[in-house]
Design an enzyme around this catalytic site. Structure first.
Site, PDB file in Angstrom:
ATOM      1  CG  ASP A 117      -1.856  -1.164   1.261  1.00 14.17           C
ATOM      2  OD1 ASP A 117      -1.958  -1.857   0.231  1.00 14.17           O
ATOM      3  OD2 ASP A 117      -2.492  -1.408   2.305  1.00 14.17           O
ATOM      4  CD  GLU A 195       5.414  -8.806 -11.332  1.00 14.35           C
ATOM      5  OE1 GLU A 195       5.378  -9.395 -10.230  1.00 14.35           O
ATOM      6  OE2 GLU A 195       6.400  -8.838 -12.079  1.00 14.35           O
TER       7      GLU A 195
HETATM    8  N1  SAH Z   1       1.180  -8.847  -2.654  1.00 15.96           N
HETATM    9  C1  SAH Z   1      -0.097  -8.928  -3.360  1.00 15.96           C
HETATM   10  C2  SAH Z   1      -1.129  -7.973  -2.794  1.00 15.96           C
HETATM   11  C3  SAH Z   1      -0.740  -6.507  -2.806  1.00 15.96           C
HETATM   12  S1  SAH Z   1      -1.935  -5.439  -2.026  1.00 15.96           S
HETATM   13  C4  SAH Z   1       0.123  -8.717  -4.849  1.00 15.96           C
HETATM   14  O1  SAH Z   1       1.184  -8.212  -5.225  1.00 15.96           O
HETATM   15  O2  SAH Z   1      -0.758  -9.069  -5.633  1.00 15.96           O
HETATM   16  C5  SAH Z   1      -1.146  -5.154  -0.460  1.00 15.96           C
HETATM   17  C6  SAH Z   1      -1.635  -6.096   0.607  1.00 15.96           C
HETATM   18  O3  SAH Z   1      -0.869  -5.857   1.779  1.00 15.96           O
HETATM   19  C7  SAH Z   1      -3.084  -5.886   1.008  1.00 15.96           C
HETATM   20  O4  SAH Z   1      -3.778  -7.112   0.944  1.00 15.96           O
HETATM   21  C8  SAH Z   1      -3.006  -5.335   2.437  1.00 15.96           C
HETATM   22  O5  SAH Z   1      -4.100  -5.720   3.251  1.00 15.96           O
HETATM   23  C9  SAH Z   1      -1.695  -5.922   2.926  1.00 15.96           C
HETATM   24  N2  SAH Z   1      -1.049  -5.123   3.986  1.00 15.96           N
HETATM   25  C10 SAH Z   1      -0.834  -3.793   3.951  1.00 15.96           C
HETATM   26  N3  SAH Z   1      -0.231  -3.368   5.079  1.00 15.96           N
HETATM   27  C11 SAH Z   1      -0.032  -4.476   5.848  1.00 15.96           C
HETATM   28  C12 SAH Z   1       0.559  -4.681   7.130  1.00 15.96           C
HETATM   29  N4  SAH Z   1       1.046  -3.673   7.850  1.00 15.96           N
HETATM   30  N5  SAH Z   1       0.608  -5.944   7.613  1.00 15.96           N
HETATM   31  C13 SAH Z   1       0.097  -6.971   6.892  1.00 15.96           C
HETATM   32  N6  SAH Z   1      -0.477  -6.823   5.680  1.00 15.96           N
HETATM   33  C14 SAH Z   1      -0.552  -5.597   5.151  1.00 15.96           C
END
Ligand code: SAH
Length: 212
Positions: A117, A195
């Site tokens: 994020d 991606e």
């Molecule tokens: N890695 C995946 C999803 C990316 S979206 C891909 O590349 O397709 C980012 C994900 O990280 C989201 O599902 C969100 O809930 C999670 N996330 C964000 N901050 C986080 C945190 N502090 N601890 C655990 N998960 C987190």
């Protein structure tokens, strides 16, 4: 990624053999969860988990932990893994902030961050998973010669991350602003869900590999 709150998610997580619920009880002993002493890799913010499941399938001699803070998202990973069971993967429904409390020093061999994020507001910079605050947490749990790999299509987040790597005293081992056209770094690349989505829209993918 935050899906609607699905009531079934809490039940599925509570009942799944893939979810480690007593995650505070394994500090220094995570290998016992897998019943072997294979290296331990983690993806933080794994979303629906496809990347990690692909990795686990390709590398049966490595154990994988997937961290996802939202149960409604983790639920999607559980639905997927029931179709293709794997011995070398487990999931944690936690905020990555707590990692140093539940892992011993140097307990992780590798960390992956994919499409984290962006938290675009300056006042939320500490929440970015590549901020110096998070790098300090990884510094505690990642083994001394371990590497962290980060991919994103978000250029401002990537540029911020490059600055944080330096500020935190980490080493930038390699990086690219266009992974899919980087002959060397793209070798063996496993695409994540985000991606695939963003690169099909024409966005170049940035990647860095860092260590201390
Ligand atoms: N890695 C995946 C999803 C990316 S979206 C891909 O590349 O397709 C980012 C994900 O990280 C989201 O599902 C969100 O809930 C999670 N996330 C964000 N901050 C986080 C945190 N502090 N601890 C655990 N998960 C987190």
């Amino acid at each position: 990624m935050r899906l609607r709150n699905i009531p079934a998610a809490a039940n599925a997580i509570a009942e799944s053999e893939y979810c480690v619920l007593d995650y505070t009880e394994h500090k220094g002993e995570w290998k016992e969860i897998f019943g072997n002493s294979h290296p331990l890799a983690m993806e933080i913010g794994m979303g629906k988990g496809r990347f990690l499941m692909d990795l686990a399938r390709h590398n049966p001699e490595i154990n994988y932990l997937g961290v996802e803070r939202y149960g409604s998202v983790l639920y999607r990973a559980l639905q997927k893994i029931e179709e293709y069971p794997l011995d070398n993967i487990r999931f944690l429904c936690i905020n990555a902030e707590v990692l140093p409390e539940i892992f011993a020093e140097g307990e992780l061999d590798k960390i992956y961050l994919n499409f984290s994020d962006p938290w675009p507001k300056d006042r939320h910079a500490k929440r970015r998973l590549t901020s110096r605050e998070f790098l300090a947490r990884y510094d505690k749990v990642l083994k001394k010669d371990g590497h962290l790999e980060f991919k994103t299509d978000n250029r401002p987040l990537f540029d911020f991350s490059l600055q944080e790597v330096e500020a935190a005293g980490w080493r930038l081992d390699s990086y690219t602003y266009d992974l899919h056209h980087d002959e060397k770094m793209n070798i063996g690349n496993i695409m994540t869900e985000y991606e695939e989505k963003f690169s099909s829209q024409g966005n170049p993918i940035c990647k860095m590999i860092i260590s201390r």
